[in-house]
Design a protein around this motif. Structure first.
Motif, PDB file in Angstrom:
ATOM      1  N   THR A  90       0.825  -1.413   0.095  1.00 17.46           N
ATOM      2  CA  THR A  90      -0.079   0.035  -0.339  1.00 17.46           C
ATOM      3  C   THR A  90       0.702   1.139   0.008  1.00 17.46           C
ATOM      4  OG1 THR A  90      -1.636  -1.269   1.371  1.00 17.46           O
ATOM      5  CG2 THR A  90      -1.891   1.089   1.316  1.00 17.46           C
ATOM      6  N   SER A  91       0.627   2.123  -1.040  1.00 15.80           N
ATOM      7  CA  SER A  91       1.506   3.336  -1.092  1.00 15.80           C
ATOM      8  C   SER A  91       0.978   4.353   0.167  1.00 15.80           C
ATOM      9  CB  SER A  91       1.316   4.105  -2.420  1.00 15.80           C
ATOM     10  OG  SER A  91       1.872   5.260  -2.496  1.00 15.80           O
ATOM     11  N   ILE A  92       2.114   4.882   0.808  1.00 11.62           N
ATOM     12  CA  ILE A  92       1.579   5.756   1.941  1.00 11.62           C
ATOM     13  C   ILE A  92       2.480   7.077   1.798  1.00 11.62           C
ATOM     14  CG2 ILE A  92       0.649   3.928   3.704  1.00 11.62           C
ATOM     15  CD1 ILE A  92       3.638   4.015   4.814  1.00 11.62           C
ATOM     16  N   GLU A  93       2.047   8.106   2.610  1.00 12.36           N
ATOM     17  CA  GLU A  93       2.540   9.339   2.770  1.00 12.36           C
ATOM     18  C   GLU A  93       2.740  10.123   1.568  1.00 12.36           C
ATOM     19  OE1 GLU A  93       6.172   9.702   5.199  1.00 12.36           O
ATOM     20  OE2 GLU A  93       5.631   7.904   6.613  1.00 12.36           O
ATOM     21  N   SER A  94       3.547   9.988   0.529  1.00 15.62           N
ATOM     22  CA  SER A  94       3.637  10.777  -0.476  1.00 15.62           C
ATOM     23  C   SER A  94       3.825   9.910  -1.494  1.00 15.62           C
ATOM     24  CB  SER A  94       4.375  11.937  -0.298  1.00 15.62           C
ATOM     25  OG  SER A  94       5.656  11.557  -0.419  1.00 15.62           O
ATOM     26  N   PRO A  95       3.554  10.153  -2.976  1.00 20.04           N
ATOM     27  CA  PRO A  95       4.201   9.518  -4.057  1.00 20.04           C
ATOM     28  C   PRO A  95       5.728   9.588  -4.216  1.00 20.04           C
ATOM     29  CG  PRO A  95       3.009  11.516  -4.682  1.00 20.04           C
ATOM     30  CD  PRO A  95       2.790  11.429  -3.492  1.00 20.04           C
ATOM     31  N   PRO A  96       6.497   8.831  -5.031  1.00 20.00           N
ATOM     32  CA  PRO A  96       7.848   8.926  -4.713  1.00 20.00           C
ATOM     33  C   PRO A  96       8.228  10.394  -5.017  1.00 20.00           C
ATOM     34  CG  PRO A  96       7.022   6.892  -5.988  1.00 20.00           C
ATOM     35  CD  PRO A  96       5.836   7.562  -5.539  1.00 20.00           C
ATOM     36  N   THR A  97       9.063  10.899  -4.303  1.00 22.34           N
ATOM     37  CA  THR A  97       9.473  12.459  -4.388  1.00 22.34           C
ATOM     38  C   THR A  97      10.748  12.561  -3.912  1.00 22.34           C
ATOM     39  OG1 THR A  97       8.380  14.456  -3.945  1.00 22.34           O
ATOM     40  CG2 THR A  97       8.456  12.977  -2.195  1.00 22.34           C
ATOM     41  N   GLU A  98      11.280  13.706  -4.649  1.00 24.36           N
ATOM     42  CA  GLU A  98      12.661  14.251  -3.903  1.00 24.36           C
ATOM     43  C   GLU A  98      12.396  15.204  -2.721  1.00 24.36           C
ATOM     44  OE1 GLU A  98      16.311  16.760  -5.546  1.00 24.36           O
ATOM     45  OE2 GLU A  98      14.999  16.102  -6.974  1.00 24.36           O
TER      46      GLU A  98
END
Length: 124
Positions: A90-98
């Motif tokens: 399950t994706s959590i917090e934020s999408p992949p990001t810098e």
């Protein structure tokens, strides 16, 4: 400092599908089951071990815990995240990001609810 990280699972075959997919996306290898029935992943001297709890109780998530894994590139982070979601994570917090420090990061919960992050090393 650490020799390994051990987490619990209530379904080792489900865990194997998730972790095999995510570690392969990081150029790692599939896990191997040891003689004690623990699923073991090794990469660059680190070991992640997954087991059913030896006390017979269900595996539970450690509140506040996160397991961090280093990736070689932003593409690896995105591939890890994509593979994890496709295999029960399950994706959590934020999408992949810098991040402001230059690291590129993604977060998932594995099928048992353990919180994981993969990131490149900071550049700033």
């Amino acid at each position: 400092m650490f020799t390994h990280v051990m987490i619990g699972s209530n379904d080792l075959e489900r865990a194997r599908r998730f972790y095999d997919a995510t570690f392969l996306s990081l150029d790692g290898a599939p896990g191997e089951m040891d003689v004690r029935g623990r699923l073991i992943y090794t990469h660059d001297g680190g070991r992640l071990m997954i087991t059913t709890p030896i006390d017979g109780n269900p595996a539970t998530v450690a509140n506040g815990a996160t397991i961090g894994i280093v990736a070689k590139s932003q593409d690896h982070v995105v591939a890890w995240h994509t593979a994890g979601v496709a295999h029960g994570g399950t994706s959590i917090e934020s999408p992949p990001t810098e991040r402001p420090n230059g690291s590129f990061v993604a977060y998932l919960r594995d099928p048992d609810g353990n919180k994981l992050t993969v990131r490149t090393l900071p550049t700033k």
